[in-house]
Design a protein around this motif. Structure first.
Motif, PDB file in Angstrom:
ATOM      1  N   UNK A  40       0.813  -1.208   0.000  1.00 61.42           N
ATOM      2  CA  UNK A  40       0.000   0.000   0.000  1.00 61.42           C
ATOM      3  C   UNK A  40       0.851   1.263   0.000  1.00 61.42           C
ATOM      4  N   UNK A  41       2.015   1.237   0.640  1.00 58.44           N
ATOM      5  CA  UNK A  41       2.909   2.395   0.593  1.00 58.44           C
ATOM      6  C   UNK A  41       3.454   2.613  -0.813  1.00 58.44           C
ATOM      7  N   UNK A  42       3.790   1.525  -1.496  1.00 54.07           N
ATOM      8  CA  UNK A  42       4.252   1.643  -2.886  1.00 54.07           C
ATOM      9  C   UNK A  42       3.140   2.257  -3.741  1.00 54.07           C
ATOM     10  N   UNK A  43       1.909   1.809  -3.543  1.00 48.55           N
ATOM     11  CA  UNK A  43       0.770   2.370  -4.287  1.00 48.55           C
ATOM     12  C   UNK A  43       0.583   3.848  -3.995  1.00 48.55           C
ATOM     13  N   UNK A  44       0.724   4.222  -2.732  1.00 50.42           N
ATOM     14  CA  UNK A  44       0.565   5.627  -2.355  1.00 50.42           C
ATOM     15  C   UNK A  44       1.676   6.484  -2.964  1.00 50.42           C
ATOM     16  N   UNK A  45       2.911   6.010  -2.840  1.00 51.85           N
ATOM     17  CA  UNK A  45       4.053   6.770  -3.378  1.00 51.85           C
ATOM     18  C   UNK A  45       3.944   6.902  -4.899  1.00 51.85           C
ATOM     19  N   UNK A  46       3.643   5.808  -5.564  1.00 49.20           N
ATOM     20  CA  UNK A  46       3.492   5.860  -7.023  1.00 49.20           C
ATOM     21  C   UNK A  46       2.326   6.758  -7.428  1.00 49.20           C
ATOM     22  N   UNK A  47       1.257   6.712  -6.659  1.00 48.98           N
ATOM     23  CA  UNK A  47       0.103   7.571  -6.946  1.00 48.98           C
ATOM     24  C   UNK A  47       0.444   9.047  -6.770  1.00 48.98           C
ATOM     25  N   UNK A  48       1.214   9.365  -5.747  1.00 46.10           N
ATOM     26  CA  UNK A  48       1.603  10.744  -5.506  1.00 46.10           C
ATOM     27  C   UNK A  48       2.622  11.247  -6.523  1.00 46.10           C
ATOM     28  N   UNK A  49       3.466  10.356  -6.983  1.00 48.04           N
ATOM     29  CA  UNK A  49       4.496  10.725  -7.960  1.00 48.04           C
ATOM     30  C   UNK A  49       3.887  10.925  -9.347  1.00 48.04           C
ATOM     31  N   UNK A  50       2.687  10.417  -9.543  1.00 48.87           N
ATOM     32  CA  UNK A  50       1.997  10.615 -10.819  1.00 48.87           C
ATOM     33  C   UNK A  50       2.467   9.711 -11.937  1.00 48.87           C
ATOM     34  N   UNK A  51       3.152   8.627 -11.607  1.00 53.68           N
ATOM     35  CA  UNK A  51       3.662   7.728 -12.641  1.00 53.68           C
ATOM     36  C   UNK A  51       2.546   6.892 -13.279  1.00 53.68           C
ATOM     37  N   UNK A  52       1.473   6.667 -12.523  1.00 49.64           N
ATOM     38  CA  UNK A  52       0.427   5.771 -12.994  1.00 49.64           C
ATOM     39  C   UNK A  52      -0.934   6.371 -12.642  1.00 49.64           C
TER      40      UNK A  52
END
Length: 190
Positions: A40-52
């Motif tokens: 879930x942290x990976x999902x949050x970080x990736x979501x915040x970074x805007x990669x996906x």
């Protein structure tokens, strides 16, 4: 021939089965908690970074699922602490000479309040963590250590040679008569 796992461990008041369950539960909670927290942290970080874009849209879901994952991990830590505390109480029980230890005496030995000690002991006894002893909840709560015959946890009644008073001692120890103060021993005579 396969040996069966015993619920009784020589020289301890801890139930191997109950402690095994508690430790297994702790391990499962911590491993699953860490895995879910990581995902879930990976999902949050990736979501915040805007990669996906999909991850960005599911950001709230990841945050919501991070909470129970963290709670699962924290519950694992709590069960690990409980196992450690149970071993600490067991060591205090093993060094008690007369087989009766008050909650106040135990609290003083472990550096906690009597209410905290009583609460922890009620939980441990309710879960079957301790064996060959019982928690007495009378005016002054105390633990009665009964032990098993032939083990390091057993007690015997010793009759004083001087006054015929009976004093309870752990097998293999020395003490003083409760009535006259005469030195007595529970060492087995050959």
């Amino acid at each position: 021939m396969k040996k069966s796992i015993s619920n009784i461990s020589s020289g301890t008041y801890l139930s191997n089965i109950a402690m095994g369950r508690l430790t297994t539960k702790k391990n499962i909670q911590m491993v699953l908690g860490v895995i879910f927290i990581f995902v879930f942290l990976v999902g949050i970080i990736d979501g915040l970074m805007g990669k996906n874009d999909t991850l960005r849209e599911g950001l709230v879901t990841y945050i919501v699922f991070l909470i129970p994952s963290t709670l699962l991990f924290l519950q694992g830590l709590k069960n690990g602490k409980r196992a450690k505390v149970a071993r600490q109480y067991n060591s205090k029980f093993m060094f008690d000479a007369d087989g009766m230890i008050t909650i106040h005496e135990l609290a003083r030995q472990v550096g906690k309040s009597p209410d905290m000690v009583l609460s922890e002991l009620e939980w441990f006894f309710g879960k079957g963590i301790f064996q060959d002893c019982r928690l007495q909840l009378e005016k002054t709560p105390y633990v009665v250590l009964s032990g098993r015959e032939g083990s390091k946890t057993s007690f015997v009644d010793i009759v004083c040679e001087k006054c015929n008073g009976v004093t309870r001692l752990r097998v293999g120890t020395y003490g003083k008569c409760e009535y006259c103060g005469n030195g007595i021993s529970s060492m087995r005579k050959k």
